[in-house]
Design a protein around this motif. Structure first.
Motif, short mmCIF file in Angstrom:
data_model
loop_
_atom_site.label_atom_id
_atom_site.label_comp_id
_atom_site.label_asym_id
_atom_site.label_seq_id
_atom_site.Cartn_x
_atom_site.Cartn_y
_atom_site.Cartn_z
N HIS A 1 1.26 -1.21 0.00
CA HIS A 1 0.06 0.02 0.32
C HIS A 1 0.94 1.65 0.23
O HIS A 1 2.02 0.97 0.66
CB HIS A 1 -1.14 0.21 1.21
N PRO A 2 0.34 2.33 -0.29
CA PRO A 2 0.89 3.71 -0.93
C PRO A 2 1.02 3.64 0.75
O PRO A 2 0.43 3.98 1.20
CB PRO A 2 0.46 4.12 -1.36
N ILE A 3 2.43 4.36 0.88
CA ILE A 3 3.19 5.00 2.75
C ILE A 3 3.34 6.65 2.15
O ILE A 3 4.11 7.25 1.34
CB ILE A 3 3.51 4.40 3.11
N LYS A 4 2.70 7.28 3.24
CA LYS A 4 3.21 9.25 3.09
C LYS A 4 3.78 9.07 3.50
O LYS A 4 4.82 8.81 4.59
CB LYS A 4 1.67 10.05 3.73
N PHE A 5 5.72 9.73 3.40
CA PHE A 5 6.46 10.24 3.26
C PHE A 5 6.71 11.82 3.41
O PHE A 5 6.73 11.85 1.94
CB PHE A 5 7.58 9.29 2.77
N GLN A 6 7.73 12.50 3.63
CA GLN A 6 7.60 13.94 3.32
C GLN A 6 8.50 13.89 1.94
O GLN A 6 10.06 13.18 2.35
CB GLN A 6 8.13 14.44 4.06
N ASN A 7 8.55 15.03 1.42
CA ASN A 7 9.51 15.38 0.42
C ASN A 7 10.66 15.72 1.20
O ASN A 7 10.82 15.89 1.14
CB ASN A 7 9.35 15.88 -0.84
N MET A 8 11.92 14.70 0.72
CA MET A 8 13.24 15.52 0.54
C MET A 8 14.08 16.33 0.09
O MET A 8 14.65 17.28 1.18
CB MET A 8 14.06 14.67 0.47
N ILE A 9 13.41 17.42 -0.76
CA ILE A 9 13.79 18.23 -1.23
C ILE A 9 12.79 19.44 -0.82
O ILE A 9 13.34 20.50 -0.94
CB ILE A 9 13.62 18.11 -2.58
N ALA A 10 11.70 19.27 -0.68
CA ALA A 10 10.43 20.42 -0.35
C ALA A 10 9.58 19.38 1.48
O ALA A 10 8.80 18.26 0.61
CB ALA A 10 9.74 20.42 -1.58
N PRO A 11 10.15 19.34 2.47
CA PRO A 11 9.86 18.57 3.01
C PRO A 11 8.55 19.20 3.92
O PRO A 11 7.91 18.15 4.06
CB PRO A 11 10.57 19.52 3.80
N ASP A 12 7.89 20.05 3.22
CA ASP A 12 6.38 20.50 3.37
C ASP A 12 5.37 19.34 2.31
O ASP A 12 4.66 19.79 3.18
CB ASP A 12 5.71 21.71 2.90
N GLU A 13 6.07 19.13 1.76
CA GLU A 13 5.50 18.34 0.54
C GLU A 13 5.74 16.77 0.87
O GLU A 13 6.26 16.21 0.93
CB GLU A 13 5.85 18.21 -0.95
N SER A 14 4.35 16.35 1.24
CA SER A 14 3.89 15.27 1.23
C SER A 14 3.94 14.14 0.24
O SER A 14 3.27 14.43 -1.48
CB SER A 14 2.87 14.72 2.38
N LEU A 15 4.23 13.03 0.37
CA LEU A 15 4.83 12.06 -0.98
C LEU A 15 3.97 10.71 -0.74
O LEU A 15 4.09 9.32 -0.04
CB LEU A 15 6.04 12.06 -1.70
N GLU A 16 3.26 9.69 -1.51
CA GLU A 16 2.13 8.54 -1.36
C GLU A 16 3.76 7.82 -1.82
O GLU A 16 4.27 7.53 -3.47
CB GLU A 16 1.37 8.64 -3.37
N VAL A 17 5.07 7.12 -1.38
CA VAL A 17 5.76 6.13 -1.71
C VAL A 17 5.60 4.46 -1.67
O VAL A 17 4.39 4.08 -0.94
CB VAL A 17 6.47 6.83 -0.79
N LYS A 18 5.93 4.29 -2.54
CA LYS A 18 5.44 2.42 -3.26
C LYS A 18 6.14 2.10 -2.59
O LYS A 18 6.84 0.32 -2.67
CB LYS A 18 5.04 2.62 -4.66
N PHE A 19 8.02 2.20 -2.64
CA PHE A 19 8.49 1.12 -2.29
C PHE A 19 10.25 1.89 -1.31
O PHE A 19 10.79 2.90 -2.36
CB PHE A 19 10.08 1.37 -3.85
N LEU A 20 10.55 1.12 -0.89
CA LEU A 20 11.98 1.70 -0.12
C LEU A 20 13.73 1.40 -0.40
O LEU A 20 12.79 0.03 -0.02
CB LEU A 20 11.07 2.06 1.62
N PHE A 21 13.82 2.10 0.09
CA PHE A 21 15.56 1.33 -0.28
C PHE A 21 15.78 2.40 1.39
O PHE A 21 16.88 3.73 0.94
CB PHE A 21 16.78 1.91 -1.81
N MET A 22 15.77 1.57 2.48
CA MET A 22 16.80 1.74 3.55
C MET A 22 17.60 1.73 3.77
O MET A 22 18.58 0.49 3.25
CB MET A 22 16.36 1.22 4.49
N ILE A 23 19.33 2.31 3.85
CA ILE A 23 20.33 2.79 3.83
C ILE A 23 20.53 2.05 5.34
O ILE A 23 20.46 2.68 6.14
CB ILE A 23 20.83 3.38 3.52
#
Length: 166
Positions: free
Chosen positions: A94-116
């Motif tokens: 399911h898409p999950i909201k993350f805040q945008n790295m470049i524009a932190p006020d903007e939230s993005l629907e994210v579908k895949f994570l690359f955890m470092i």
């Protein structure tokens, strides 16, 4: 005595996940439990990765690469909380909201994570740059295939074959 070669791969078969959780915290908690059990992270990892995400969001808007791609996120925290140098791919059902790295006020629907996970203090930016390189140089049709895979083994195989190590 046999000398073990140091594995330089940034991927491990037991550090690739799919999650059906519906919030950022739930996904990070679920993955943390598995990484802790496997010895890849320390006990204080979870609180730090969640806190870091609050202050330094890691959502990536992929639309500049292609409008067809789902957004991704690259959660990470300081090396003192991890025991390895790995990229942990996590496919989200399911898409999950993350805040945008470049524009932190903007939230993005994210579908895949690359955890470092990176216990090498010099290398964090390098691994992040390699992920960005992977996203911008892998053909869009291949990325779409990756982001639709539902098995950890298929994701591991794809990343092992397609991710260019620096």
């Amino acid at each position: 005595m046999v000398h073990m070669t140091v594995a330089t791969s940034l991927f491990a078969p037991d550090a690739v996940f799919t999650s059906d959780k519906t919030s950022k915290e739930e996904v990070l908690k679920e993955v943390y439990g598995k990484l802790l059990k496997a010895g890849y992270v320390k006990g204080n990892f979870l609180s730090h990765i969640i806190e870091r995400e609050e202050h330094y969001p890691t959502g990536i808007d992929t639309s500049p690469i292609s409008k067809e791609l789902p957004n991704v996120a690259i959660p990470h925290t300081e090396g003192e909380f991890v025991n390895a140098r790995l990229i942990v791919p996590i496919a989200l059902k399911h898409p999950i909201k993350f805040q945008n790295m470049i524009a932190p006020d903007e939230s993005l629907e994210v579908k895949f994570l690359f955890m470092i996970l990176n216990n090498d203090p010099e290398g964090q930016a390098n691994v992040l740059a390699q992920i960005m390189g992977f996203l911008s140089t892998t053909p869009v049709k291949d990325l779409i295939r990756l982001f639709n895979l539902t098995s950890s083994k298929e994701i591991f195989d794809f990343m092992s074959e397609n991710f260019k190590q620096e």
